[in-house]
Design a protein around this motif. Structure first.
Motif, short mmCIF file in Angstrom:
data_model
loop_
_atom_site.label_atom_id
_atom_site.label_comp_id
_atom_site.label_asym_id
_atom_site.label_seq_id
_atom_site.Cartn_x
_atom_site.Cartn_y
_atom_site.Cartn_z
N THR A 26 22.85 17.73 37.53
CA THR A 26 21.44 17.78 37.39
C THR A 26 20.92 17.05 36.56
OG1 THR A 26 21.82 19.61 35.83
CG2 THR A 26 21.81 20.19 38.21
N VAL A 27 21.23 17.15 35.17
CA VAL A 27 20.49 16.44 34.29
C VAL A 27 20.77 14.82 34.19
CG1 VAL A 27 20.11 16.21 31.85
CG2 VAL A 27 20.01 18.30 32.70
N GLY A 28 22.12 14.63 34.58
CA GLY A 28 22.59 13.34 34.65
C GLY A 28 22.17 12.55 35.74
N ALA A 29 21.69 13.10 37.11
CA ALA A 29 21.11 12.63 38.05
C ALA A 29 19.69 12.06 38.03
CB ALA A 29 21.18 13.44 39.31
N ASP A 30 18.90 13.22 37.06
CA ASP A 30 17.47 12.89 36.67
C ASP A 30 17.46 11.68 35.49
OD1 ASP A 30 16.71 14.72 38.20
OD2 ASP A 30 16.34 16.14 36.47
N VAL A 31 18.56 11.45 34.69
CA VAL A 31 18.48 10.29 33.70
C VAL A 31 18.90 9.08 34.60
CG1 VAL A 31 19.90 9.26 31.94
CG2 VAL A 31 19.15 11.83 31.65
N ARG A 32 19.74 9.32 35.48
CA ARG A 32 20.19 7.89 36.23
C ARG A 32 19.07 7.49 37.16
NH1 ARG A 32 21.19 6.88 41.38
NH2 ARG A 32 21.36 9.09 41.83
N ARG A 33 18.25 8.37 37.76
CA ARG A 33 17.03 7.89 38.58
C ARG A 33 16.14 7.31 37.70
NH1 ARG A 33 14.17 8.47 43.05
NH2 ARG A 33 12.12 8.84 43.05
N ALA A 34 15.77 7.95 36.45
CA ALA A 34 14.79 7.20 35.61
C ALA A 34 15.15 5.86 35.17
CB ALA A 34 14.63 8.13 34.31
N LYS A 35 16.34 5.55 35.22
CA LYS A 35 16.96 4.31 34.57
C LYS A 35 17.05 3.67 35.40
CE LYS A 35 20.94 1.97 32.75
NZ LYS A 35 22.49 2.09 32.43
N VAL A 36 17.21 3.62 36.57
CA VAL A 36 17.03 2.95 38.00
C VAL A 36 15.45 2.52 38.23
CG1 VAL A 36 17.40 2.59 40.42
CG2 VAL A 36 19.17 3.56 39.00
N LEU A 37 14.68 3.40 38.14
CA LEU A 37 13.44 3.29 38.38
C LEU A 37 12.72 2.26 37.40
CD1 LEU A 37 12.17 6.53 39.69
CD2 LEU A 37 12.50 4.59 41.06
N ALA A 38 13.18 2.64 36.10
CA ALA A 38 12.38 1.67 34.89
C ALA A 38 13.04 0.35 34.87
CB ALA A 38 12.80 2.40 33.75
N GLN A 39 14.68 0.11 35.16
CA GLN A 39 15.12 -1.10 35.16
C GLN A 39 15.60 -1.88 36.24
OE1 GLN A 39 18.39 -0.49 32.54
NE2 GLN A 39 17.40 0.48 30.89
N GLY A 40 15.30 -1.23 37.38
CA GLY A 40 15.83 -1.86 38.72
C GLY A 40 14.73 -2.78 39.08
N GLU A 41 15.53 -3.51 40.10
CA GLU A 41 14.79 -4.66 40.61
C GLU A 41 13.85 -4.31 41.78
OE1 GLU A 41 15.52 -9.11 42.84
OE2 GLU A 41 17.12 -8.03 41.88
N ALA A 42 12.76 -4.45 42.16
CA ALA A 42 12.00 -4.07 43.04
C ALA A 42 12.23 -4.70 44.48
CB ALA A 42 10.38 -4.18 42.92
N GLY A 43 12.18 -3.92 45.40
CA GLY A 43 12.42 -4.28 46.71
C GLY A 43 11.83 -3.34 47.99
N THR A 44 12.11 -3.64 49.25
CA THR A 44 11.67 -2.91 50.39
C THR A 44 12.87 -2.52 50.97
OG1 THR A 44 9.67 -4.25 50.28
CG2 THR A 44 10.29 -2.98 52.24
N ALA A 45 12.86 -1.13 51.38
CA ALA A 45 13.87 -0.61 52.33
C ALA A 45 13.33 -0.17 53.48
CB ALA A 45 14.56 0.53 51.51
N ARG A 46 14.31 -0.43 54.53
CA ARG A 46 13.81 0.21 55.80
C ARG A 46 14.89 1.26 56.20
NH1 ARG A 46 15.96 -1.68 60.80
NH2 ARG A 46 16.53 -3.49 59.95
N ILE A 47 14.31 2.15 56.38
CA ILE A 47 15.15 3.52 56.85
C ILE A 47 15.66 3.39 58.04
CG2 ILE A 47 15.04 5.95 56.83
CD1 ILE A 47 12.57 6.09 55.10
N LEU A 48 17.25 3.45 58.09
CA LEU A 48 17.95 3.40 59.22
C LEU A 48 18.28 4.80 59.79
CD1 LEU A 48 20.44 0.72 58.10
CD2 LEU A 48 18.52 0.37 59.62
N GLY A 49 18.19 5.62 59.06
CA GLY A 49 18.18 7.09 59.27
C GLY A 49 18.66 7.96 58.16
N TRP A 50 18.81 9.24 58.51
CA TRP A 50 19.25 10.08 57.09
C TRP A 50 19.98 11.22 57.63
CZ3 TRP A 50 17.49 15.11 58.06
CH2 TRP A 50 16.44 15.35 58.66
#
Length: 116
Positions: A26-50
């Motif tokens: 739980t907490v680890g997933a939130d920390v990972r998400r925050a790190k990716v959003l803060a440090q990750g490279e921006a791009g565009t994704a096309r949703i193929l499905g879910w």
């Protein structure tokens, strides 16, 4: 008597391992998400499905999206998956064929992907 002590120690150990695993998930997933959003490279994704992951949080489903991603650095497109909590009122924003902003953080061999 020794048997009860051994059983008690094993039960305590299992509870401790379970708590650590739950916190990491739980907490680890939130920390990972925050790190990716803060440090990750921006791009565009096309949703193929879910698909549903079978997990939810606060009554909202966590979905796994199949994506085709193009980063702003203009490299080749690549496919990846990303999990995201989607509230029912947000569902129209995450349909197959739609484009969404995304962040990608390279972590060694892995690429961590988060839909914004």
């Amino acid at each position: 008597m020794v048997g009860l002590i051994v059983v008690g120690v094993l039960a305590g150990l299992l509870v401790a391992v379970g708590i650590v695993a739950l916190l990491r998930w739980t907490v680890g997933a939130d920390v990972r998400r925050a790190k990716v959003l803060a440090q990750g490279e921006a791009g565009t994704a096309r949703i193929l499905g879910w698909e549903q992951t079978g997990f939810s949080h606060g009554g909202n489903d966590i979905l796994r999206f199949a994506l085709t991603i193009r980063l702003q650095s203009e490299g080749p497109e690549f496919q990846a998956t990303a999990d995201r909590l989607v509230r029912p009122m947000e569902a129209p924003l995450f349909q197959a064929g739609m484009q969404r902003p995304v962040r990608v953080l390279r972590d060694g061999e892995r690429q961590l992907v988060e839909l914004e």
